[in-house]
Design an enzyme around this catalytic site. Sequence first.
Site, PDB file in Angstrom:
ATOM      1  N   GLY A   1      -5.862  -7.872  -3.911  1.00 36.48           N
ATOM      2  CA  GLY A   1      -5.939  -6.924  -5.016  1.00 36.48           C
ATOM      3  C   GLY A   1      -4.587  -6.715  -5.664  1.00 36.48           C
TER       4      GLY A   1
ATOM      5  N   ASP B   1      -2.900  -7.770   4.090  1.00 32.35           N
ATOM      6  CA  ASP B   1      -2.996  -8.384   5.413  1.00 32.35           C
ATOM      7  C   ASP B   1      -3.734  -9.718   5.394  1.00 32.35           C
ATOM      8  OD1 ASP B   1      -5.426  -7.221   4.861  1.00 32.35           O
ATOM      9  OD2 ASP B   1      -5.520  -6.000   6.671  1.00 32.35           O
TER      10      ASP B   1
ATOM     11  N   ASP C   1      -2.783   0.108  -0.630  1.00 31.77           N
ATOM     12  CA  ASP C   1      -3.419   0.783   0.501  1.00 31.77           C
ATOM     13  C   ASP C   1      -2.452   1.252   1.583  1.00 31.77           C
ATOM     14  OD1 ASP C   1      -5.895   0.321  -0.703  1.00 31.77           O
ATOM     15  OD2 ASP C   1      -6.112  -1.618   0.280  1.00 31.77           O
TER      16      ASP C   1
ATOM     17  N   ARG D   1      -9.001   1.486   1.105  1.00 32.43           N
ATOM     18  CA  ARG D   1      -9.823   0.628   1.950  1.00 32.43           C
ATOM     19  C   ARG D   1     -10.142   1.359   3.242  1.00 32.43           C
ATOM     20  NH1 ARG D   1      -8.628  -5.575   3.695  1.00 32.43           N
ATOM     21  NH2 ARG D   1      -6.942  -4.506   4.787  1.00 32.43           N
TER      22      ARG D   1
ATOM     23  N   GLU E   1     -11.977   6.517   0.289  1.00 31.18           N
ATOM     24  CA  GLU E   1     -13.148   5.698   0.001  1.00 31.18           C
ATOM     25  C   GLU E   1     -13.719   5.120   1.295  1.00 31.18           C
ATOM     26  OE1 GLU E   1     -12.216   2.254  -2.327  1.00 31.18           O
ATOM     27  OE2 GLU E   1     -10.567   1.627  -1.027  1.00 31.18           O
TER      28      GLU E   1
ATOM     29  N   HIS F   1      -9.994   2.273 -10.015  1.00 37.04           N
ATOM     30  CA  HIS F   1      -8.922   1.317 -10.286  1.00 37.04           C
ATOM     31  C   HIS F   1      -7.804   1.871 -11.161  1.00 37.04           C
ATOM     32  CE1 HIS F   1     -11.864  -1.392  -8.543  1.00 37.04           C
ATOM     33  NE2 HIS F   1     -10.906  -2.283  -8.421  1.00 37.04           N
TER      34      HIS F   1
END
Length: 328
Positions: free
Chosen positions: A16, A108, A132, A176, A226, A258
């Site tokens: 992302g 990651d 994140d 995430r 989220e 976003h």
Amino acid sequence: MSPKTTKKIAILTSGGDAPGMNATLVYLTRYATSSEIEVFFVKNGYYGLYHDELVPAHQLDLSNSLFSAGTVIGSKRFVEFKELKVREQAAQNLKKRQIDYLVVIGGDGSYMGAKLLSELGVNCYCLPGTIDNDINSSEFTIGFLTALESIKVNVQAVYHTTKSHERVAIVEVMGRHCGDLAIFGALATNADFVVTPSNKMDLKQLESAVKKILQHQNHCVVIVSENIYGFDGYPSLTAIKQHFDANNMKCNLVSLGHTQRGFAPTSLELVQISLMAQHTINLIGQNKVNQVIGNKANVPVNYDFDQAFNMPPVDRSALIAVINKNII
């Protein structure tokens, strides 16, 4: 043919997009060029590496990219990179262009792709590019501080209307499976309480917490991570709103989505990126390969892949307790 003397690096962004990815390209290119290292960009992440989408850095105009969000070289999902034959082709593409080092900016999953390439003889470096903040080898990831700023700005706007109309506002943020955006966002905005993957609340617990806040004031702002509500048996946020509305607690739902990826990088973000980029080029100069770069206390650090992957996440329970002290 004369022997190759100039070192070459290829840089890609993966996963992302995150604010500061473009700035990372700018700083890496600047420091590499000043060290007489030739720079190439890989378009569209590992997909572009497999499809040989490499271009010399000088072909892209980065003059307006330092302060822009997103990634000018693109990023594509490419699950096929898990296949050995795909990675072998990617490695071969680097070899035929005589690329000495690959710099990967991502999360990651991107790190794992780099580690697998390193097992094929590719000299890799990883920089933590994700909002994140779920890379344990870095105190803050590239994009996190800027996403945090976007949360502050949006919650500030939500707060005024929530207070004016004596409502409950549930603000959902990204992250995430990491609660850092919610936790630090709650601290930055003085939210009434926070719900994260490490302190999930069911409907009954959530309602009880809101009622405790409403005993002392006529409004309530809650920040939630989220991937909690609407998953694993927890009610959706829409169902929660309907329940609150039906029980005389008028509720507004705000999902920032976003927008958290779209702000221009903050000053501190840019400082940290600059330091990590310089550190990366220094490691290349030392030929210390297969390193994961991060920051600790605003100082760049580096680890090998095994060290980085085995680091535990930071325990945020004390911060959550501070935020949620009024509902305990």
